[in-house]
Design a protein around this motif. Structure first.
Motif, PDB file in Angstrom:
ATOM      1  N   LEU A 197       0.124  12.793  -9.025  1.00 14.77           N
ATOM      2  CA  LEU A 197       0.077  11.438  -7.901  1.00 14.77           C
ATOM      3  C   LEU A 197       1.242  10.364  -8.308  1.00 14.77           C
ATOM      4  CD1 LEU A 197      -1.161  11.097  -5.376  1.00 14.77           C
ATOM      5  CD2 LEU A 197      -2.700   9.482  -6.387  1.00 14.77           C
ATOM      6  N   LYS A 198       2.213  10.494  -8.113  1.00 14.20           N
ATOM      7  CA  LYS A 198       3.484   9.855  -8.284  1.00 14.20           C
ATOM      8  C   LYS A 198       3.343   8.411  -7.833  1.00 14.20           C
ATOM      9  CE  LYS A 198       5.189  13.284 -10.795  1.00 14.20           C
ATOM     10  NZ  LYS A 198       4.808  13.392 -12.258  1.00 14.20           N
ATOM     11  N   SER A 199       3.929   7.566  -8.336  1.00  9.86           N
ATOM     12  CA  SER A 199       4.005   5.918  -7.868  1.00  9.86           C
ATOM     13  C   SER A 199       4.137   5.902  -6.449  1.00  9.86           C
ATOM     14  CB  SER A 199       4.836   4.966  -8.595  1.00  9.86           C
ATOM     15  OG  SER A 199       4.199   4.992 -10.177  1.00  9.86           O
ATOM     16  N   PHE A 200       5.322   6.388  -5.953  1.00 10.68           N
ATOM     17  CA  PHE A 200       5.536   6.217  -4.649  1.00 10.68           C
ATOM     18  C   PHE A 200       4.504   6.844  -3.682  1.00 10.68           C
ATOM     19  CE2 PHE A 200       9.148   7.179  -1.447  1.00 10.68           C
ATOM     20  CZ  PHE A 200       9.090   6.382  -0.750  1.00 10.68           C
ATOM     21  N   MET A 201       3.856   8.062  -4.281  1.00 14.56           N
ATOM     22  CA  MET A 201       2.878   8.688  -3.465  1.00 14.56           C
ATOM     23  C   MET A 201       1.627   7.554  -3.132  1.00 14.56           C
ATOM     24  SD  MET A 201       2.640  12.508  -4.731  1.00 14.56           S
ATOM     25  CE  MET A 201       4.230  13.319  -5.294  1.00 14.56           C
ATOM     26  N   ILE A 202       1.377   6.957  -4.360  1.00 12.15           N
ATOM     27  CA  ILE A 202       0.447   6.029  -4.034  1.00 12.15           C
ATOM     28  C   ILE A 202       0.850   4.908  -3.290  1.00 12.15           C
ATOM     29  CG2 ILE A 202      -0.827   4.219  -5.541  1.00 12.15           C
ATOM     30  CD1 ILE A 202      -0.652   6.115  -7.983  1.00 12.15           C
ATOM     31  N   GLU A 203       1.880   4.315  -3.248  1.00 14.40           N
ATOM     32  CA  GLU A 203       2.106   3.262  -2.349  1.00 14.40           C
ATOM     33  C   GLU A 203       2.200   3.799  -1.028  1.00 14.40           C
ATOM     34  OE1 GLU A 203       5.411   1.468  -5.296  1.00 14.40           O
ATOM     35  OE2 GLU A 203       6.294   2.369  -3.577  1.00 14.40           O
ATOM     36  N   LEU A 204       2.415   5.174  -0.662  1.00 11.98           N
ATOM     37  CA  LEU A 204       2.468   5.383   0.648  1.00 11.98           C
ATOM     38  C   LEU A 204       0.955   5.941   1.227  1.00 11.98           C
ATOM     39  CD1 LEU A 204       5.597   7.415   0.824  1.00 11.98           C
ATOM     40  CD2 LEU A 204       5.381   5.473   1.374  1.00 11.98           C
ATOM     41  N   ILE A 205       0.147   6.560   0.492  1.00 10.38           N
ATOM     42  CA  ILE A 205      -1.220   6.964   0.637  1.00 10.38           C
ATOM     43  C   ILE A 205      -1.861   5.393   1.173  1.00 10.38           C
ATOM     44  CG2 ILE A 205      -3.373   7.736   0.179  1.00 10.38           C
ATOM     45  CD1 ILE A 205      -1.809   9.795  -1.561  1.00 10.38           C
ATOM     46  N   MET A 206      -1.596   4.585   0.285  1.00 12.33           N
ATOM     47  CA  MET A 206      -2.343   3.194   0.551  1.00 12.33           C
ATOM     48  C   MET A 206      -1.837   2.396   1.692  1.00 12.33           C
ATOM     49  SD  MET A 206      -4.623   1.299  -1.143  1.00 12.33           S
ATOM     50  CE  MET A 206      -4.563   1.445  -2.869  1.00 12.33           C
ATOM     51  N   ALA A 207      -0.638   2.626   1.982  1.00 16.14           N
ATOM     52  CA  ALA A 207      -0.204   2.048   3.325  1.00 16.14           C
ATOM     53  C   ALA A 207      -0.592   2.805   4.302  1.00 16.14           C
ATOM     54  CB  ALA A 207       1.368   2.184   3.372  1.00 16.14           C
ATOM     55  N   HIS A 208      -0.991   4.085   4.253  1.00 14.55           N
ATOM     56  CA  HIS A 208      -1.494   5.081   5.367  1.00 14.55           C
ATOM     57  C   HIS A 208      -2.847   4.571   5.547  1.00 14.55           C
ATOM     58  CE1 HIS A 208      -1.955   8.345   7.963  1.00 14.55           C
ATOM     59  NE2 HIS A 208      -3.021   8.616   7.222  1.00 14.55           N
ATOM     60  N   VAL A 209      -3.576   4.360   4.656  1.00 12.69           N
ATOM     61  CA  VAL A 209      -4.798   3.850   4.921  1.00 12.69           C
ATOM     62  C   VAL A 209      -5.063   2.569   5.463  1.00 12.69           C
ATOM     63  CG1 VAL A 209      -7.179   3.384   3.556  1.00 12.69           C
ATOM     64  CG2 VAL A 209      -5.683   5.417   2.974  1.00 12.69           C
ATOM     65  N   LEU A 210      -4.069   1.532   5.159  1.00 13.94           N
ATOM     66  CA  LEU A 210      -4.007   0.276   5.737  1.00 13.94           C
ATOM     67  C   LEU A 210      -3.755   0.533   7.178  1.00 13.94           C
ATOM     68  CD1 LEU A 210      -3.653  -2.758   5.774  1.00 13.94           C
ATOM     69  CD2 LEU A 210      -1.543  -2.553   4.801  1.00 13.94           C
ATOM     70  N   ASP A 211      -2.479   1.275   7.424  1.00 12.86           N
ATOM     71  CA  ASP A 211      -2.102   1.437   8.814  1.00 12.86           C
ATOM     72  C   ASP A 211      -3.254   1.951   9.810  1.00 12.86           C
ATOM     73  OD1 ASP A 211       0.167   0.628   8.092  1.00 12.86           O
ATOM     74  OD2 ASP A 211       1.307   2.791   8.227  1.00 12.86           O
TER      75      ASP A 211
END
Length: 316
Positions: A197-211
Motif C-alpha cells: 500500500l504505497k503512499s500515493f494509494m493511501i492519499e487516494l483511498i483516504m480522499a475517496h472515503v472523504l468524498d
C-alpha cells in the motif's frame, strides 16, 4: 472511551508531522539543488528546463517526519523541453542528470549520489534528506502536464505534479484533518509492514472515503472508517474521483485506483492479488484491534498493534 481529537492532534503535531524548522531547512537544501541543477542542465545541449516543481508527499504536506531508520524523501519534477518522448528514455535522461550532479558537487563523495531505477538521487548525509530528480517531458499544450517514464518498462504516463498537490489541497479545504488522517494511515502502514500500500494509494483511498462519507465524526472514527473501507470493499471496487474524465478504461488489474490527474493511469496497477489480500487482512485485523482498544480505553493496544512504539498522546 476512544482517542479524542486533541490526543490524536497532539500525536500528529509532536510525532508525525514534519517540524517547521526542519521543513524550512529541507526547502533550503532542495532550492539550492534546483538552482544548481537547473543551471547545469541549461548548459547541456538538448535539454531545456522549463520549470522545476517540488512534488510527492513533501509538497503535499503528508510526509512523515524523519525517523532513525528512514530518510526524508523529496521528489523534484523537472519539466524538460527540447526532447521527444519517442527519442528519449528514462535511462538516457537519468544518466545525463547523474553526470551533471556528479560534476556539480565535487566535494561530495560519489557514494552520496545514487542512480536509482526511477531517477537520479542526491542524498544529503548530514540532514538525512534524499532528493529524487524526476525528469518529465513537458506537454506544451497542457500547462503543468508532462510525460513521465515508467521505471520498469520505460513506457510513459501522463502526469501533473501541480494538479496532484492541488488535489490534496482541495480535500484539506473540505476536511481540516485530512493530512493528519493520511499521516496516521502512513504510520499504520509502515508499522504493520503493509508495503504493497504505497503512499500515493493511501492519499487516494483516504480522499475517496472523504468524498463518499463526508467529514462527520471524530478523527479516530474517520481513521477507523479508512481501515473499514479497505476491509469491507476488499479493494475490489474501482476507486475514481470527480476530477477523472469519463469514460474510464477497462482495467484488468486486481486493484484499480484511478489517478485523478490521468484517467488512463491505474495507481495500483502493480499490486498483485496476493498483495491485495494481505492489505485487506491487515486493515481488518487493525480495525478490530482499534475498535477493541476504544471500548476498553486501552492506549497500549494502539501502541502495540496499530501505530507502534512512537505512539503517544501526551508529554512524558
Amino acid at each position: 472511551m476512544g482517542l479524542t481529537n486533541k490526543q490524536l492532534r497532539y500525536f500528529d503535531v509532536n510525532v508525525l508531522r514534519l517540524e517547521k524548522e526542519k521543513r524550512t531547512q529541507y526547502h533550503g537544501q532542495v532550492d539550492r539543488l534546483i538552482k544548481t541543477l537547473n543551471a547545469g542542465l541549461k548548459e547541456n545541449d538538448g535539454i531545456i528546463v522549463k520549470r522545476a516543481v517540488k512534488a510527492g508527499s513533501f509538497a503535499k504536506h503528508t510526509i512523515l517526519r524523519k525517523a532513525v531508520d528512514r530518510n526524508i524523501d523529496v521528489d523534484v519534477v523537472f519539466y524538460i523541453s527540447g526532447r521527444s518522448v519517442d527519442d528519449a528514455s528514462l535511462k538516457s535522461l537519468s544518466d545525463e542528470i547523474f553526470d551533471i550532479l556528479s560534476g556539480m558537487y565535487p566535494n561530495k563523495s560519489i557514494e552520496d549520489f545514487e542512480l536509482g531505477r526511477k531517477t537520479a538521487t542526491v542524498t544529503f548525509v548530514g540532514s538525512g534528506i534524499s532528493v529524487d530528480v524526476v525528469p518529465v517531458i513537458e506537454d506544451e499544450g497542457k500547462p503543468g502536464y508532462g510525460w513521465q517514464f515508467d521505471p520498469d518498462d520505460d513506457s510513459v504516463t501522463e502526469t501533473c505534479a501541480p494538479c496532484q498537490i492541488q488535489f490534496v489541497r482541495d480535500r484539506k479545504a473540505v476536511d481540516a484533518d485530512f493530512r493528519t488522517l493520511v499521516r496516521l494511515a502512513k504510520l499504520w502502514r509502515t508499522f504493520n509492514e503493509v508495503d504493497a500500500l504505497k503512499s500515493f494509494m493511501i492519499e487516494l483511498i483516504m480522499a475517496h472515503v472523504l468524498d463518499v462519507e463526508g467529514v462527520d465524526g471524530s478523527i479516530q472514527y474517520r481513521f477507523l472508517r479508512f481501515l473499514l473501507y479497505i476491509a469491507q470493499s476488499q479493494l475490489l471496487k474501482i476507486i475514481s474521483f470527480p476530477e477523472n474524465t469519463p469514460p474510464l478504461p477497462d482495467f484488468a488489474d486486481p486493484v484499480v485506483i484511478v489517478d485523478p490527474v490521468c484517467s488512463a493511469n491505474n495507481v495500483a496497477a502493480r499490486m498483485s492479488e496476493s498483495e491485495r489480500a494481505g492489505v485487506v487482512d491487515a486493515a481488518h485485523t487493525s480495525w478490530e484491534a482499534a475498535t477493541f482498544a476504544s471500548t476498553q480505553s486501552d492506549h497500549s493496544i494502539w501502541k502495540e498493534e496499530i501505530f507502534g512504539p512512537r505512539f503517544r498522546v501526551e508529554d512524558d
